[in-house]
Scaffold this motif. Structure first.
Motif, PDB file in Angstrom:
ATOM      1  N   THR A   1       0.830  -1.207   0.000  1.00 34.53           N
ATOM      2  CA  THR A   1       0.000   0.000   0.000  1.00 34.53           C
ATOM      3  C   THR A   1       0.866   1.259   0.000  1.00 34.53           C
ATOM      4  O   THR A   1       0.703   2.143  -0.845  1.00 34.53           O
ATOM      5  CB  THR A   1      -0.947   0.005   1.217  1.00 34.53           C
ATOM      6  OG1 THR A   1      -1.770  -1.163   1.172  1.00 34.53           O
ATOM      7  CG2 THR A   1      -1.825   1.250   1.223  1.00 34.53           C
ATOM      8  N   ALA A   2       1.798   1.347   0.939  1.00 31.99           N
ATOM      9  CA  ALA A   2       2.623   2.550   1.079  1.00 31.99           C
ATOM     10  C   ALA A   2       3.488   2.804  -0.151  1.00 31.99           C
ATOM     11  O   ALA A   2       3.558   3.943  -0.648  1.00 31.99           O
ATOM     12  CB  ALA A   2       3.496   2.443   2.328  1.00 31.99           C
ATOM     13  N   LEU A   3       4.133   1.771  -0.662  1.00 31.02           N
ATOM     14  CA  LEU A   3       5.041   1.970  -1.795  1.00 31.02           C
ATOM     15  C   LEU A   3       4.291   2.221  -3.101  1.00 31.02           C
ATOM     16  O   LEU A   3       4.777   2.955  -3.967  1.00 31.02           O
ATOM     17  CB  LEU A   3       6.014   0.808  -1.909  1.00 31.02           C
ATOM     18  CG  LEU A   3       7.028   0.757  -0.755  1.00 31.02           C
ATOM     19  CD1 LEU A   3       7.827  -0.535  -0.782  1.00 31.02           C
ATOM     20  CD2 LEU A   3       7.955   1.963  -0.784  1.00 31.02           C
ATOM     21  N   ASN A   4       3.107   1.664  -3.237  1.00 27.74           N
ATOM     22  CA  ASN A   4       2.295   1.984  -4.420  1.00 27.74           C
ATOM     23  C   ASN A   4       1.789   3.418  -4.361  1.00 27.74           C
ATOM     24  O   ASN A   4       1.768   4.117  -5.380  1.00 27.74           O
ATOM     25  CB  ASN A   4       1.141   0.990  -4.582  1.00 27.74           C
ATOM     26  CG  ASN A   4       1.595  -0.292  -5.244  1.00 27.74           C
ATOM     27  OD1 ASN A   4       2.233  -0.268  -6.290  1.00 27.74           O
ATOM     28  ND2 ASN A   4       1.276  -1.424  -4.635  1.00 27.74           N
ATOM     29  N   ILE A   5       1.393   3.874  -3.176  1.00 32.13           N
ATOM     30  CA  ILE A   5       0.994   5.283  -3.028  1.00 32.13           C
ATOM     31  C   ILE A   5       2.180   6.188  -3.346  1.00 32.13           C
ATOM     32  O   ILE A   5       2.048   7.191  -4.056  1.00 32.13           O
ATOM     33  CB  ILE A   5       0.455   5.559  -1.608  1.00 32.13           C
ATOM     34  CG1 ILE A   5      -0.910   4.893  -1.422  1.00 32.13           C
ATOM     35  CG2 ILE A   5       0.354   7.065  -1.347  1.00 32.13           C
ATOM     36  CD1 ILE A   5      -1.417   4.922   0.013  1.00 32.13           C
TER      37      ILE A   5
END
Length: 95
Positions: free
Chosen positions: A46-50
């Protein structure tokens, strides 16, 4: 977008410094906290895709470094899938 790095300890005791092009990772991880392996991977995804999407919005293309880091996290996590109760600890944010 301030880059951020975060240091983790894998279930085997090895440590790694992970990269994010954004400090968004601080919204998904707490220092000195253990995460179940699947939860750590999900939060990383989630964090790295955001973070990659934020780069895309600013520069017109996603962040290859963020997606590469995510691939490394996912690959490392596969090593521990068969081990019950595998935990990953977030040790430090490095700016």
């Amino acid at each position: 977008m301030p880059e951020s790095r975060f240091k983790v300890r894998w279930p085997d005791g090895s440590e790694a410094i992970c990269y994010s092009p954004s400090s968004i990772v601080k919204s998904y991880f707490e220092l000195d906290r253990d995460y179940e392996l699947a939860d750590f991977v999900t939060r990383s995804q989630t964090a790295l895709n955001i973070a990659s999407d934020r780069v895309r919005a600013k520069y017109g293309r996603g962040c290859g470094l963020a997606l590469g880091q995510l691939a490394q996290i996912e690959a490392k996590a596969l090593e521990f899938n068969s081990q019950p109760q595998s935990l990953v600890r977030v040790l430090e944010f490095i700016e």
